[in-house]
Scaffold this motif. Structure first.
Motif, PDB file in Angstrom:
ATOM      1  N   LYS A 119      31.214  70.335 -18.748  1.00 44.35           N
ATOM      2  CA  LYS A 119      32.213  71.340 -18.459  1.00 44.35           C
ATOM      3  C   LYS A 119      32.196  71.618 -16.962  1.00 44.35           C
ATOM      4  N   VAL A 120      33.390  71.665 -16.376  1.00 51.60           N
ATOM      5  CA  VAL A 120      33.487  71.878 -14.935  1.00 51.60           C
ATOM      6  C   VAL A 120      34.365  73.083 -14.613  1.00 51.60           C
ATOM      7  N   LEU A 121      34.088  73.632 -13.443  1.00 53.39           N
ATOM      8  CA  LEU A 121      34.841  74.740 -12.878  1.00 53.39           C
ATOM      9  C   LEU A 121      35.334  74.271 -11.519  1.00 53.39           C
ATOM     10  N   ILE A 122      36.595  74.524 -11.220  1.00 57.73           N
ATOM     11  CA  ILE A 122      37.162  74.141  -9.934  1.00 57.73           C
ATOM     12  C   ILE A 122      37.249  75.383  -9.055  1.00 57.73           C
ATOM     13  N   VAL A 123      36.621  75.322  -7.888  1.00 59.90           N
ATOM     14  CA  VAL A 123      36.708  76.408  -6.916  1.00 59.90           C
ATOM     15  C   VAL A 123      37.835  76.060  -5.962  1.00 59.90           C
ATOM     16  N   GLY A 124      38.897  76.848  -6.016  1.00 61.11           N
ATOM     17  CA  GLY A 124      40.080  76.596  -5.197  1.00 61.11           C
ATOM     18  C   GLY A 124      41.281  76.392  -6.098  1.00 61.11           C
ATOM     19  N   ALA A 125      42.150  77.379  -6.163  1.00 63.06           N
ATOM     20  CA  ALA A 125      43.327  77.307  -7.028  1.00 63.06           C
ATOM     21  C   ALA A 125      44.589  77.022  -6.221  1.00 63.06           C
ATOM     22  N   GLY A 126      44.414  76.376  -5.077  1.00 61.62           N
ATOM     23  CA  GLY A 126      45.553  75.977  -4.263  1.00 61.62           C
ATOM     24  C   GLY A 126      45.980  74.559  -4.596  1.00 61.62           C
ATOM     25  N   ASP A 127      46.683  73.943  -3.660  1.00 60.93           N
ATOM     26  CA  ASP A 127      47.190  72.585  -3.880  1.00 60.93           C
ATOM     27  C   ASP A 127      46.073  71.591  -4.201  1.00 60.93           C
ATOM     28  N   LYS A 128      44.990  71.671  -3.464  1.00 57.82           N
ATOM     29  CA  LYS A 128      43.890  70.725  -3.646  1.00 57.82           C
ATOM     30  C   LYS A 128      43.282  70.849  -5.050  1.00 57.82           C
ATOM     31  N   GLY A 129      43.077  72.077  -5.502  1.00 59.19           N
ATOM     32  CA  GLY A 129      42.529  72.297  -6.835  1.00 59.19           C
ATOM     33  C   GLY A 129      43.479  71.848  -7.932  1.00 59.19           C
ATOM     34  N   TYR A 137      37.118  59.868 -16.310  1.00 58.42           N
ATOM     35  CA  TYR A 137      36.377  61.089 -16.008  1.00 58.42           C
ATOM     36  C   TYR A 137      36.103  61.805 -17.329  1.00 58.42           C
ATOM     37  N   ASN A 138      34.858  62.083 -17.551  1.00 57.32           N
ATOM     38  CA  ASN A 138      34.467  62.748 -18.792  1.00 57.32           C
ATOM     39  C   ASN A 138      34.229  64.227 -18.522  1.00 57.32           C
ATOM     40  N   GLU A 178      29.061  77.964 -19.884  1.00 61.28           N
ATOM     41  CA  GLU A 178      28.077  76.868 -19.905  1.00 61.28           C
ATOM     42  C   GLU A 178      28.517  75.711 -19.004  1.00 61.28           C
ATOM     43  N   ILE A 179      28.829  76.055 -17.761  1.00 67.08           N
ATOM     44  CA  ILE A 179      29.330  75.090 -16.778  1.00 67.08           C
ATOM     45  C   ILE A 179      28.211  74.114 -16.401  1.00 67.08           C
ATOM     46  N   ASP A 180      28.565  72.834 -16.301  1.00 64.57           N
ATOM     47  CA  ASP A 180      27.627  71.783 -15.909  1.00 64.57           C
ATOM     48  C   ASP A 180      27.785  71.368 -14.452  1.00 64.57           C
ATOM     49  N   LYS A 181      29.012  71.530 -13.928  1.00 63.44           N
ATOM     50  CA  LYS A 181      29.298  71.047 -12.571  1.00 63.44           C
ATOM     51  C   LYS A 181      30.430  71.874 -11.975  1.00 63.44           C
ATOM     52  N   CYS A 221      27.057  70.649  -7.769  1.00 61.57           N
ATOM     53  CA  CYS A 221      28.366  70.925  -7.174  1.00 61.57           C
ATOM     54  C   CYS A 221      28.746  69.754  -6.284  1.00 61.57           C
ATOM     55  N   GLN A 222      30.034  69.610  -6.101  1.00 63.28           N
ATOM     56  CA  GLN A 222      30.546  68.512  -5.289  1.00 63.28           C
ATOM     57  C   GLN A 222      31.724  69.011  -4.474  1.00 63.28           C
ATOM     58  N   LEU A 223      31.649  68.787  -3.173  1.00 66.38           N
ATOM     59  CA  LEU A 223      32.742  69.123  -2.268  1.00 66.38           C
ATOM     60  C   LEU A 223      33.767  67.997  -2.316  1.00 66.38           C
ATOM     61  N   ILE A 224      35.005  68.350  -2.629  1.00 66.97           N
ATOM     62  CA  ILE A 224      36.085  67.367  -2.728  1.00 66.97           C
ATOM     63  C   ILE A 224      36.871  67.357  -1.419  1.00 66.97           C
ATOM     64  N   ARG A 225      36.827  66.243  -0.750  1.00 68.39           N
ATOM     65  CA  ARG A 225      37.620  66.084   0.482  1.00 68.39           C
ATOM     66  C   ARG A 225      38.935  65.380   0.164  1.00 68.39           C
ATOM     67  N   GLY A 226      38.864  64.453  -0.773  1.00 73.67           N
ATOM     68  CA  GLY A 226      40.025  63.706  -1.221  1.00 73.67           C
ATOM     69  C   GLY A 226      39.782  63.242  -2.641  1.00 73.67           C
ATOM     70  N   MET A 227      40.795  62.739  -3.305  1.00 75.79           N
ATOM     71  CA  MET A 227      40.652  62.384  -4.714  1.00 75.79           C
ATOM     72  C   MET A 227      39.652  61.253  -4.945  1.00 75.79           C
ATOM     73  N   LEU A 228      39.389  60.460  -3.911  1.00 70.12           N
ATOM     74  CA  LEU A 228      38.398  59.384  -4.071  1.00 70.12           C
ATOM     75  C   LEU A 228      36.981  59.925  -4.125  1.00 70.12           C
ATOM     76  N   ASP A 229      36.814  61.222  -3.830  1.00 66.20           N
ATOM     77  CA  ASP A 229      35.481  61.838  -3.845  1.00 66.20           C
ATOM     78  C   ASP A 229      35.002  62.176  -5.252  1.00 66.20           C
ATOM     79  N   ILE A 230      35.866  62.171  -6.241  1.00 61.18           N
ATOM     80  CA  ILE A 230      35.483  62.582  -7.589  1.00 61.18           C
ATOM     81  C   ILE A 230      34.469  61.601  -8.151  1.00 61.18           C
ATOM     82  N   GLN A 231      33.362  62.158  -8.679  1.00 58.20           N
ATOM     83  CA  GLN A 231      32.329  61.291  -9.290  1.00 58.20           C
ATOM     84  C   GLN A 231      31.936  61.840 -10.624  1.00 58.20           C
TER      85      GLN A 231
END
Length: 103
Positions: free
Chosen positions: A1-11, A24-25, A63-66, A93-103
């Motif tokens: 389970k993931v939570l996205i920090v940032g509800a703007g365009d990037k999020g 992506y699971n 119960e967030i995992d990431k 946690c993972q900082l997303i700079r661009g969509m290729l950053d998703i792991q």
């Protein structure tokens, strides 16, 4: 389970990519954003659940995992705060700079 920090365009783009790419699971629970006008609103069916100060409570409740950090890098103090919170809660946690950053 993931939570996205940032509800703007990037999020929003990140959520669409997670949903589009079946490799992506991730189950996205919702968003966090410090813009109080966004808290309580919905983006593609998911709620903006609170602000960065709410992250520890949200980690436990859902119960967030990431956590994906999808905010502009110019907000370095906010990013540092979120990373610190994740470390203290022992959550990846993972900082997303661009969509290729998703792991």
């Amino acid at each position: 389970k993931v939570l996205i920090v940032g509800a703007g365009d990037k999020g929003e783009i990140l959520l669409r990519e997670i949903r589009r790419n079946k490799n992506y699971n991730y189950k996205t629970v919702g968003f966090v954003d410090d813009n109080l006008k966004k808290v309580g609103s919905r983006i593609h069916g998911l709620s903006v659940l609170g602000t960065k100060e709410d992250i520890p409570r949200l980690i436990k409740r859902y119960e967030i995992d990431k956590i994906f950090i999808a905010i502009p890098s110019k907000f370095k103090e906010d990013i540092d705060f979120i990373i610190e919170v994740c470390q203290s809660c022992e959550i990846e946690c993972q900082l997303i700079r661009g969509m290729l950053d998703i792991q």
